[in-house]
Design a protein around this motif. Structure first.
Motif, PDB file in Angstrom:
ATOM      1  N   GLY A  52       0.846  -1.149   0.209  1.00  0.00           N
ATOM      2  CA  GLY A  52       0.090  -0.031  -0.102  1.00  0.00           C
ATOM      3  C   GLY A  52       0.799   1.293  -0.043  1.00  0.00           C
ATOM      4  O   GLY A  52       0.551   2.182  -0.707  1.00  0.00           O
ATOM      5  N   LEU A  53       1.928   1.249   0.789  1.00  0.00           N
ATOM      6  CA  LEU A  53       2.921   2.598   0.852  1.00  0.00           C
ATOM      7  C   LEU A  53       3.646   2.674  -0.447  1.00  0.00           C
ATOM      8  O   LEU A  53       3.750   3.540  -0.946  1.00  0.00           O
ATOM      9  CB  LEU A  53       3.833   2.341   1.881  1.00  0.00           C
ATOM     10  N   LEU A  54       3.929   1.300  -1.247  1.00  0.00           N
ATOM     11  CA  LEU A  54       4.475   1.540  -2.484  1.00  0.00           C
ATOM     12  C   LEU A  54       3.503   2.254  -3.501  1.00  0.00           C
ATOM     13  O   LEU A  54       3.840   3.093  -4.521  1.00  0.00           O
ATOM     14  CB  LEU A  54       5.105   0.189  -3.165  1.00  0.00           C
ATOM     15  N   ARG A  55       2.079   2.004  -3.419  1.00  0.00           N
ATOM     16  CA  ARG A  55       0.874   2.489  -4.123  1.00  0.00           C
ATOM     17  C   ARG A  55       1.106   3.964  -3.976  1.00  0.00           C
ATOM     18  O   ARG A  55       0.862   4.776  -4.860  1.00  0.00           O
ATOM     19  CB  ARG A  55      -0.202   1.858  -3.968  1.00  0.00           C
ATOM     20  N   LEU A  56       1.083   4.338  -2.770  1.00  0.00           N
ATOM     21  CA  LEU A  56       1.350   5.688  -2.260  1.00  0.00           C
ATOM     22  C   LEU A  56       2.474   6.445  -3.212  1.00  0.00           C
ATOM     23  O   LEU A  56       2.246   7.641  -3.688  1.00  0.00           O
ATOM     24  CB  LEU A  56       1.425   6.107  -0.831  1.00  0.00           C
ATOM     25  N   CYS A  57       3.553   5.840  -3.029  1.00  0.00           N
ATOM     26  CA  CYS A  57       4.819   6.511  -3.998  1.00  0.00           C
ATOM     27  C   CYS A  57       4.341   6.526  -5.254  1.00  0.00           C
ATOM     28  O   CYS A  57       4.585   7.604  -5.941  1.00  0.00           O
ATOM     29  CB  CYS A  57       5.960   5.481  -3.859  1.00  0.00           C
ATOM     30  N   LYS A  58       3.673   5.578  -5.856  1.00  0.00           N
ATOM     31  CA  LYS A  58       3.266   5.581  -7.243  1.00  0.00           C
ATOM     32  C   LYS A  58       2.430   6.557  -7.614  1.00  0.00           C
ATOM     33  O   LYS A  58       2.422   7.589  -8.547  1.00  0.00           O
ATOM     34  CB  LYS A  58       2.595   4.403  -7.715  1.00  0.00           C
ATOM     35  N   GLU A  69      -6.734   5.893   1.286  1.00  0.00           N
ATOM     36  CA  GLU A  69      -7.476   4.781   0.383  1.00  0.00           C
ATOM     37  C   GLU A  69      -6.380   4.007  -0.513  1.00  0.00           C
ATOM     38  O   GLU A  69      -6.314   2.846  -0.283  1.00  0.00           O
ATOM     39  CB  GLU A  69      -8.382   5.367  -0.593  1.00  0.00           C
ATOM     40  N   ALA A  70      -5.131   4.531  -0.918  1.00  0.00           N
ATOM     41  CA  ALA A  70      -4.292   3.928  -1.874  1.00  0.00           C
ATOM     42  C   ALA A  70      -3.464   3.078  -0.925  1.00  0.00           C
ATOM     43  O   ALA A  70      -3.138   1.903  -1.458  1.00  0.00           O
ATOM     44  CB  ALA A  70      -3.236   4.915  -2.564  1.00  0.00           C
ATOM     45  N   VAL A  71      -3.094   3.426   0.359  1.00  0.00           N
ATOM     46  CA  VAL A  71      -2.745   2.248   1.295  1.00  0.00           C
ATOM     47  C   VAL A  71      -3.574   1.293   1.715  1.00  0.00           C
ATOM     48  O   VAL A  71      -2.709   0.165   1.708  1.00  0.00           O
ATOM     49  CB  VAL A  71      -2.133   3.259   2.517  1.00  0.00           C
ATOM     50  N   PHE A  72      -4.670   1.373   2.216  1.00  0.00           N
ATOM     51  CA  PHE A  72      -5.298   0.339   2.730  1.00  0.00           C
ATOM     52  C   PHE A  72      -6.191  -0.342   1.701  1.00  0.00           C
ATOM     53  O   PHE A  72      -6.817  -1.566   1.998  1.00  0.00           O
ATOM     54  CB  PHE A  72      -6.107   0.820   3.648  1.00  0.00           C
ATOM     55  N   LYS A  73      -6.530  -0.004   0.418  1.00  0.00           N
ATOM     56  CA  LYS A  73      -7.360  -0.413  -0.505  1.00  0.00           C
ATOM     57  C   LYS A  73      -6.737  -2.009  -0.743  1.00  0.00           C
ATOM     58  O   LYS A  73      -7.414  -2.835  -0.915  1.00  0.00           O
ATOM     59  CB  LYS A  73      -7.349   0.328  -1.875  1.00  0.00           C
TER      60      LYS A  73
END
Length: 194
Positions: A52-58, A69-73
């Motif tokens: 999720g944190l990598l999605r946040l980086c994206k 939401e990006a982290v926990f989705k």
């Protein structure tokens, strides 16, 4: 780790004597298995959180407004389960190998296996998260990509790991500075190699 301490001692603030009894030499096989399983489950949960944190980086890289939401989705997606399963079994295998080497008093081999494992599989979570790879394909692809420049990858992972973990030594305040750099490093590595 607080969960492990509470499960074993009944409190999250054990005494010095209790901590000394936690040495692997003083624990029974059942206690070692219980602590190893709890540790692996915690790491598996943290693996999904990492995805999720990598999605946040994206999102930041794409100049979008980052959201929680990006982290926990990912916790509710098949990708999240794949990351959980990979991290769980990887941690169980790694813990077993390091315990074996530690029990044989081969501490350097234990450390080397751990660093090598984390280096070879550093791209598994990003490949599952962003490319929707199956577990086997993500593992194979990560090893293949890392082996293109193994010494560079090994040195980068070691340097960034030490840097990220250094945040723990500054009364945990440093984690909020150093761990985001770890995730930015992992995302950048994925973006350049994949």
């Amino acid at each position: 780790y607080a969960l492990s301490l509470f499960t074993y001692f009944g409190t999250t603030l054990p005494t010095q004597e209790q901590i000394e009894q936690l040495s692997s030499a003083n624990l029974s096989t059942q206690q070692l298995l219980k602590l190893g399983l709890i540790q692996s489950l915690v790491f598996a949960f943290l693996g999904v959180l990492s995805a999720g944190l990598l999605r946040l980086c994206k999102e930041v890289d794409q100049q979008k407004v980052p959201t929680l939401e990006a982290v926990f989705k990912i916790f509710f997606q098949k990708k999240g389960w794949r990351v959980f399963i990979f991290t769980l079994f990887f941690q169980i295998a790694l813990s077993g190998l390091t315990f074996l080497f530690d029990s044989l008093n081969i501490f350097l081999a234990s450390w080397f296996v751990m660093v090598l494992g984390y280096t070879l599989f550093i791209l598994v979570i990003p490949l599952i998260t962003f490319e929707n790879f199956s577990l086997g394909k993500a593992i194979f692809s990560s090893v293949k990509l890392v082996n293109q420049q193994p010494l560079l990858m090994l040195s980068l992972v070691m340097f960034n790991s030490v840097f990220a973990l250094s945040g723990i030594f500054f009364l945990l305040v440093g984690i909020f500075i150093t761990f985001p750099i770890w995730y930015a490093f992992t995302y950048s590595l994925y973006k350049q190699l994949a």
